[in-house]
Design an enzyme around this catalytic site. Structure first.
Site: not given
Length: 946
Positions: A14, A101, A103, A105, A331, A333, A378
């Site tokens: 990203e 990432d 997740d 998103e 990470y 989130r 996670h």
């Protein structure tokens, strides 16, 4: 890690910072490039809609609700140049690895990249939860396919938010104020803050008293020699404390069965206990044990960073993002409290090194999360790597913000694998009999920590700033039953009940998490959104709702209660989680929500109401705008109802007797009103509008005040508070106060002077009037269209004609100011190796490397902007390319062609007139169509979803 011989792989992440870190861990044969976040989204406005879809009825919504909720995605304008670069790179490699990432998103970004780039080579997904060399190498060696269930869940969330925002927001524009927004989570978060403020507004304080006794212990030996004990009961009945009072009346709750002491009663009892014997009646000792806190998840990290570091949610997540992308933490989130085996081993090794082996429990600790549908695969947020680096080792590598947050994460992780804190707690009861034979029972408690265990590394903070810290000790003397004590002092002490505390970002995130609303990736953005929309303002750490928020929440509660219901919002989150798990179809979920047809799925109450579409379009005329924009406060002593009206230019007070006829609206407000009005000073919190404060505002603190009558006209001269500050008015004349003037000390003479503006200074020899006046940029003199500034406000009233003419005769001079020094030197850009500085520009602060400039975003400050943020902002700006130049006007045609040009112009005018006549006939029909389209157009422009 070397690629297969002769194979070139394109790795897409990203951000540039992430790309730089990862490229250092990969060998030759790998090209690492950034997408700069999301590359596609639903259209933001009508201009974003591709030409071939502009005629579709659903185009501005961006979702074809009648055909399986097909989404129309467009490449963001500021991503087109980067996409072109990625498409070119994709043609030059043998394989593509999408390293976004881990997740939902990130999964969606990976899918959008595939859909946009349309690569002809194999595409794989590589995932990791920390950016370390072993983690990146393992991710490359073990790629997987894109998880379509996760993509469907993210897409369903995006469409759901678009439907909610674009259907509900227009209702707010029509009934409350233009440009407002509603959102699935933001509206609920706003409601939580408003409900707390309502409780504070309804709160009535109560006073209660008790007695603090300082009691001496004879032959106490080592340790404390006195006991501080508080009166708990009188004649066997418990003494009233704060929890025994009704919050809305301040009275003792019915049936509480307590003794309510007032000041006189407490002081009298203390006097009657003077010189009386005090005896220990009970001593209870219990073991104390406290287990460590679980490692951080996103919400608890935001909460503790707010409490300990005073970071906002956005600041915490920005800083954590930098730590993650540079390989310092995992990470950030996540809603899982799990630690991997390697992380547990690393923590236990470090505890032995730093705190000794006795602080490591025999078995590793495992934690169970309390968050619904937590993604347990996670990890929790922890230091990256198989061997944790201590904060001291990183002091010279990290910024101040990064260092503080890393230390917080490191300490919490280490503490989570340490031994319990153990000790003992003691409870003592003491009795005395007054001279009036009243039995008074006092109590004292103590806590002793014999082994701090995990508290050596970390102590959690509390939202209650008055709460006692976990590692605090309260040592008592050694006491036994029937032991006599001597009263050294008996002090009556008063207390007042307190309203419920306002939410902070930390406690609001906690409340949302407990309700099951929102997810780790959304908390920070929700905190920012409700502030950006003007629904909530921060005063210190406290979040205060605006009256605008009261109006919006009131409308939603009265007319769309299900859409703002906590349980319903949480159930939508659960259904999205089911879609992510492959247990639910996204189209069924969206159909149930929007059209009300369930097919065994979706919310039954929404289905019974016909779905969102029917809910917001039917009975719209039943919503009374005046009612929803009126917040009732109280009825004053004269029987007048006092309300806050949310007007076009802000909230204002109004009071009227029942049945009083409407009076004309004040300037700038729409519609008629009733009774007196007064402005509400900016920054005044809703719960501060007490009867006393309202009375003060109506007397002139913020409303109208009569200064006297104009001796020339006989009209009253009023001091008013307007949208742009205080001003005086008389008849049709108005004038703002000067900078040096205060409304409190303004006199009638001052007002008459102000109302004399613009002042006629005189007439020049050519008969032109010369005027002195005050304007947006200060005092000036004027003749026709010529202006010259005056050096002070007083000069408007004293400047002579000769002086004014001399100023007007002088040429206009614009002195170039010396270049202002930069606000701050940020450092050397890691991508370009150029020095970065922050400067103050015409439109606010911006960061620059001397060639490229990037304005600071909302919420960013020159002091807090990090080097990584500055570098990334400039990289994004460079990726967009230079702004397109405006087309210069064509030169006029030569004079010899003027005749031909005139003929052509005349012909065009004739044709235009013919078209105008034809168009006029269809105006009514087109106007009707345009009106129907307006809400969609406005919605698209507002960006109203979460």
């Amino acid at each position: 890690m070397p690629s297969n011989a002769g194979t070139t792989r394109l790795v897409i992440v990203e951000s540039p910072a992430k790309a730089k870190t990862i490229s250092g861990y990969l060998g030759p044969g790998y090209v690492v490039e950034a997408s700069f976040g999301h590359v596609r989204d639903l259209p933001r406005n009508a201009a974003d809609v591709p030409a071939k879809y502009k005629g579709e009825s659903w185009a501005r919504l961006g979702v074809d609700v009648d055909n399986g909720f097909h989404a129309l995605y467009v490449v963001s304008a500021d991503r087109k140049q980067q996409i072109s670069k990625l498409i070119k790179l994709a043609k030059e490699v043998d394989e593509i690895l999408l390293a976004t990432d881990e997740d939902r998103e990130g999964e969606a970004i990976a899918w959008h990249l595939v859909e946009t780039l349309k690569p002809k080579v194999p595409v794989k997904r590589m995932v990791f939860h920390e950016i370390t060399k072993p983690a990146i190498q393992a991710a490359v060696a073990n790629p997987r396919e894109i998880d379509r269930d996760l993509v469907d869940a993210q897409e369903a969330r995006r469409i759901l938010d678009r439907l909610y925002g674009y259907e509900v927001s227009p209702v707010l524009w029509k009934k409350v104020m233009p440009k407002l927004s509603a959102g699935r989570v933001q509206s609920v978060a706003t409601r939580i803050v408003v409900e707390r403020e309502r409780q504070r507004m309804a709160f009535r304080s109560a006073e209660y008293w008790d007695i603090l006794a300082t009691l001496a212990v004879e032959n106490a030996g080592e340790g404390p020699r006195v006991v501080n004990a508080t009166l708990l009961a009188l004649n066997g009945d418990r003494l009233a404390t704060g929890k025994d009072f009704e919050p809305t009346t301040g009275r003792v709750k019915p049936g509480a069965g307590v003794v309510h002491l007032d000041e006189g009663g407490a002081r009298g009892l203390a006097a009657r206990l003077e010189g009386r014997a005090f005896t220990v009646t009970r001593v209870e000792e219990k073991p104390y044990r406290r287990r460590p806190y679980a490692p951080f998840i996103t919400s608890t990290l935001q909460q503790e960073a707010a409490r300990k570091l005073r970071f906002s949610s956005q600041q915490t997540m920005r800083t954590a993002q930098r730590l993650y992308e540079n390989g310092y933490i995992t990470y950030m989130r996540t809603d899982s409290v799990n630690l991997s085996e390697t992380a547990v081993a690393a923590a236990r090794r470090q505890i032995v090194e730093l705190y000794g082996e006795r602080n490591v429990p025999p078995e590793p600790r495992r934690y169970t999360g309390k968050v619904k549908n937590a993604q347990e695969a996670h990890e929790a947020i922890r230091p990256a790597g198989d061997n944790f680096r201590t904060p001291g080792e990183l002091r010279n590598e990290l910024s101040v913000e990064e260092y503080k947050l890393y230390e917080l994460i490191w300490r919490r992780t280490i503490a989570s694998q340490m031994t319990d804190a153990v000790g003992s707690s003691v409870s003592v009861r003491i009795r005395a009999v007054s001279s009036a034979q009243e039995e008074a029972d006092f109590g004292a408690t103590g806590k002793t920590i014999t082994d701090p265990g995990f508290l050596r590394a970390y102590v959690e903070s509390s939202d209650d700033e008055n709460a006692e810290a976990e590692d605090a000790e309260r040592r008592l003397p050694t006491l036994v039953k029937d032991q006599p004590l001597t009263a050294e002092e008996l002090a009556a002490q008063g207390h007042h009940t307190q309203p419920p505390a306002r939410y902070t970002e930390a406690s609001l995130v906690k409340a949302l998490e407990e309700l099951g609303i929102g997810r780790p990736s959304t908390y920070a953005s929700i905190m920012q959104t409700i502030q950006d929309r003007g629904y909530v303002v921060k005063r210190g750490q406290a979040m205060i709702p605006s009256f605008l928020a009261f109006a919006v929440v009131g409308l939603m509660e009265r007319h769309y209660p299900r859409l703002i219901d906590y349980g319903f919002t949480a159930s939508m989150e659960n259904e999205l989680d089911e879609i992510a798990g492959g247990d639910h179809a996204a189209v069924d979920f969206l159909t149930a929500f929007y059209f009300g047809t369930t097919n065994g799925a979706g919310d039954q109450d929404i289905a019974r109401s016909g779905g969102l579409k029917k809910l917001v379009t039917e009975n719209l005329s039943d919503i009374d705008a005046r009612s929803v924009n009126s917040i009732r406060l109280f009825t004053d002593d004269d029987g007048r109802e006092v309300v806050v009206r949310v007007g076009r230019y802000g909230p204002y007070l109004q009071r009227a007797l029942p049945g009083e006829q409407p009076t004309p609206a004040v300037e700038g407000e729409e519609g008629g009103g009733q009774g007196d009005r007064a402005s509400i000073p900016e920054g005044l919190a809703p719960d501060e509008l007490t009867p006393e404060k309202v009375h003060e505002l109506f007397l002139g603190g913020g409303g109208e005040r009569k200064l006297g009558d104009d001796p020339a006209t006989g009209e009253p001269i009023l001091l008013k508070s307007g949208r742009f500050g205080p001003y005086v008015a008389s008849g049709e004349r108005k004038s703002s106060l000067l900078r040096a003037q205060s409304p409190d000390s303004l006199t009638l003479a001052d007002a008459l002077k102000l109302l004399s503006l613009p002042r006629l200074v005189g007439v020049d020899p050519q008969g032109n009037e010369v005027l002195a006046n005050n304007g947006r940029y200060g005092p000036y003199v004027k003749r026709g269209e010529e202006f010259r500034s005056l050096d002070s406000e007083d000069r408007m009233f004293t400047v002579t004609l000769d002086e004014a003419l001399a100023l007007l005769a002088a040429p206009k001079t614009r002195q170039r100011r010396a270049a202002a020094p930069p606000l701050r030197e940020v450092g050397v850009d890691p991508l370009t190796e150029k020095p970065l500085v922050i400067k103050d520009g015409r439109f606010g602060p911006y960061v620059t490397d001397g060639e490229t400039n990037a304005s600071l975003r909302r919420g960013q400050t020159p002091e807090a902007l990090s080097l990584e943020e500055a570098s990334e902002m400039l990289a994004e700006k460079r990726a967009k390319g230079p702004a397109p130049r405006k087309k210069t006007a064509k030169k006029a045609a030569p004079a010899k062609k003027a005749t031909a040009a005139k003929k052509a112009t005349a012909a065009k005018k004739t044709a235009a007139a013919t078209k105008a006549t034809a168009a006029k006939k269809t105006t009514t029909a087109k106007t009707t169509t345009a009106k129907k389209a307006t809400p969609r157009k406005a919605a698209a422009a507002s960006g109203s979803d979460d």
